[in-house]
Scaffold this motif. Sequence first.
Motif, mmCIF file in Angstrom:
data_model
loop_
_atom_site.group_PDB
_atom_site.id
_atom_site.type_symbol
_atom_site.label_atom_id
_atom_site.label_comp_id
_atom_site.label_asym_id
_atom_site.label_seq_id
_atom_site.Cartn_x
_atom_site.Cartn_y
_atom_site.Cartn_z
ATOM 1 N N SER A 20 0.795 -1.230 0.000
ATOM 2 C CA SER A 20 0.000 0.000 0.000
ATOM 3 C C SER A 20 0.827 1.279 0.000
ATOM 4 O O SER A 20 0.336 2.336 -0.387
ATOM 5 N N GLY A 21 2.080 1.188 0.473
ATOM 6 C CA GLY A 21 2.880 2.396 0.590
ATOM 7 C C GLY A 21 2.546 3.211 1.820
ATOM 8 O O GLY A 21 3.013 4.344 1.973
ATOM 9 N N LYS A 22 1.747 2.652 2.742
ATOM 10 C CA LYS A 22 1.359 3.338 3.973
ATOM 11 C C LYS A 22 2.011 2.653 5.176
ATOM 12 O O LYS A 22 2.207 1.433 5.194
ATOM 13 N N ALA A 23 2.334 3.461 6.180
ATOM 14 C CA ALA A 23 2.913 2.904 7.409
ATOM 15 C C ALA A 23 1.869 2.030 8.111
ATOM 16 O O ALA A 23 0.670 2.317 8.058
ATOM 17 N N PHE A 24 2.326 0.966 8.773
ATOM 18 C CA PHE A 24 1.383 0.062 9.428
ATOM 19 C C PHE A 24 2.063 -0.702 10.561
ATOM 20 O O PHE A 24 3.287 -0.789 10.642
ATOM 21 N N MET A 25 1.225 -1.264 11.423
ATOM 22 C CA MET A 25 1.655 -2.203 12.454
ATOM 23 C C MET A 25 1.002 -3.540 12.144
ATOM 24 O O MET A 25 -0.190 -3.595 11.833
ATOM 25 N N TRP A 26 1.788 -4.612 12.238
ATOM 26 C CA TRP A 26 1.310 -5.948 11.893
ATOM 27 C C TRP A 26 1.192 -6.805 13.146
ATOM 28 O O TRP A 26 2.147 -6.955 13.912
ATOM 29 N N ASN A 27 0.006 -7.386 13.360
ATOM 30 C CA ASN A 27 -0.215 -8.362 14.418
ATOM 31 C C ASN A 27 -0.091 -9.753 13.806
ATOM 32 O O ASN A 27 -0.982 -10.205 13.089
ATOM 33 N N ALA A 28 1.026 -10.424 14.043
ATOM 34 C CA ALA A 28 1.273 -11.746 13.467
ATOM 35 C C ALA A 28 0.463 -12.811 14.211
ATOM 36 O O ALA A 28 0.137 -12.655 15.390
ATOM 37 N N TYR A 29 0.159 -13.879 13.503
ATOM 38 C CA TYR A 29 -0.576 -14.995 14.113
ATOM 39 C C TYR A 29 0.267 -15.593 15.237
ATOM 40 O O TYR A 29 1.427 -15.968 15.046
ATOM 41 N N ARG A 30 -0.319 -15.682 16.421
ATOM 42 C CA ARG A 30 0.434 -16.156 17.592
ATOM 43 C C ARG A 30 0.794 -17.629 17.448
ATOM 44 O O ARG A 30 -0.032 -18.456 17.051
ATOM 45 N N GLN A 31 2.039 -17.962 17.769
ATOM 46 C CA GLN A 31 2.508 -19.338 17.687
ATOM 47 C C GLN A 31 3.077 -19.796 19.033
ATOM 48 O O GLN A 31 3.342 -18.976 19.923
ATOM 49 N N MET B 22 7.864 -5.475 17.875
ATOM 50 C CA MET B 22 8.181 -6.637 18.708
ATOM 51 C C MET B 22 7.348 -6.643 19.991
ATOM 52 O O MET B 22 6.803 -7.684 20.391
ATOM 53 N N VAL B 23 7.221 -5.487 20.618
ATOM 54 C CA VAL B 23 6.449 -5.403 21.864
ATOM 55 C C VAL B 23 4.966 -5.646 21.588
ATOM 56 O O VAL B 23 4.272 -6.310 22.365
ATOM 57 N N TYR B 24 4.472 -5.117 20.463
ATOM 58 C CA TYR B 24 3.070 -5.291 20.079
ATOM 59 C C TYR B 24 2.730 -6.759 19.878
ATOM 60 O O TYR B 24 1.602 -7.194 20.111
ATOM 61 N N ASN B 25 3.702 -7.562 19.462
ATOM 62 C CA ASN B 25 3.460 -8.966 19.138
ATOM 63 C C ASN B 25 3.854 -9.952 20.221
ATOM 64 O O ASN B 25 3.616 -11.152 20.052
ATOM 65 N N LYS B 26 4.458 -9.482 21.296
ATOM 66 C CA LYS B 26 4.798 -10.438 22.349
ATOM 67 C C LYS B 26 3.548 -10.764 23.160
ATOM 68 O O LYS B 26 2.616 -9.967 23.248
ATOM 69 N N SER B 27 3.520 -11.954 23.713
ATOM 70 C CA SER B 27 2.362 -12.418 24.474
ATOM 71 C C SER B 27 2.635 -12.293 25.968
ATOM 72 O O SER B 27 3.758 -12.542 26.422
ATOM 73 N N PRO B 28 1.628 -11.919 26.747
ATOM 74 C CA PRO B 28 1.839 -11.821 28.190
ATOM 75 C C PRO B 28 2.062 -13.195 28.814
ATOM 76 O O PRO B 28 1.340 -14.146 28.523
ATOM 77 N N ASP B 29 3.090 -13.290 29.607
ATOM 78 C CA ASP B 29 3.367 -14.508 30.392
ATOM 79 C C ASP B 29 3.693 -15.736 29.551
ATOM 80 O O ASP B 29 3.585 -16.869 30.022
#
Length: 423
Positions: A300-311, A348-355
């Motif tokens: 898209s050419g636009k800035a974004f944040m990606w939430n990856a599928y949790r593994q 990285m912080v947005y995608n880390k899982s609590p605990d």
Amino acid sequence: MRITLLCKVVDNYGDIGFVYRLSRNLAERNPALEITLVVSNLESFSAMAPGIKNVPVQKFRGWDILDWNAKNDCMDFFKENPSTVILECFQCGRPEWLDEILFDKGRTQTVQIVNVEYLTAEKWADDFHLLKSGTRSSLVKKINFMPGFTKKTGGLVLDMDFMESLSDRKSAIKKLVSCVEEKSGSCPAKMIAEMFGDGGEKKFFNVTVFAYQKNLDPVVFALAEFQRQQKKLDPDFTLNVFAAPGLSFECFEKSWKKFDCPFSMVPLPYLSQTAWDALLVLCDFNFIRGEDSFSRACLSGKAFMWNAYRQDEEFQLVKVRAFVDLTEKFFMEENCSEAFEDYRDAMMVYNKSPDAAPCPDAIDAATGCDMGKDEGKAILHVLENFSRQGRVFQTFGKSLISNGNLSENLEHLIFSKDQNLGF
């Protein structure tokens, strides 16, 4: 030639979204192709492709659509309509009934299977692309095909609707408004048209939010604080957030209300894929998730944040870090080293899982990142760098388009007479 695409839906929309997009582009490029889609969850498919019904066998856009779970109907169809090429999308495997047909001892026809893998920025994708695999029959040949971000991979799908929205803002607005009007009535559609229109005194900053189930307090905090900062500079600045339906809507609405509804929030109906694409290219910033929307955000050419599928064991952090590292050279070209560090840490912080206990690979992926950063403030720093990041992601998106069209590369593989390349 008949091509069959297999799709086992895992995360509601990412899997079938890619398969639907690929099918459309293959048909656009070669109308003579006979296309069959075998889908495990027709309800998810119908959300982005109005007209799909929950029946074993149906016609849609001239394609044959089969319910993965309807064994007898599918076997009857395949016996009457044998397919010479089968695309296994995202490691979905094959239904047992299909294996019964493919590996029948009386079979005489050769079948070509292409394992179309998940999109990843990991370096192994370059080496894995076009690597052949064995099967238990000499008549069933298999090769791996990697979507990707480099010229050594298969690239990304550049379908006509998306590319038109990308190049023609008025066309994108028309596609989005038309879909919303059909789903919600004229008032929401008129409001959306005004938010993306060129006139008016207010400066609108439009954002999509589409994520997995997670605490979205940090996202709401960052957006609210960003709006507060911008209003100091321009009292007419107005933030609009388009909240996608699905797993994240309830999470986002809960956080939005918790912060006393600090900005305009527009609940979206289920959009067609064409309308969703238009929204992503029209918005100023996108919070997206999964596979298909991730690829569209990149283009898209636009800035974004990606939430990856949790593994398991936080392995999604490996995927996220590989992508972020891929963008680094584009930040450096714009002399944005600090902005890159902010983006890397926020992703990285947005995608880390609590605990969650990370595996060694996830720990390695976090090396050099400030994983202790406050998530909301980390996202805010990304938003504050919005104007500089805009140039970065414009260049990044253009580089991906220059890699070529995944559909064209896939056709070249399927129809190639070069035995070292094809089958």
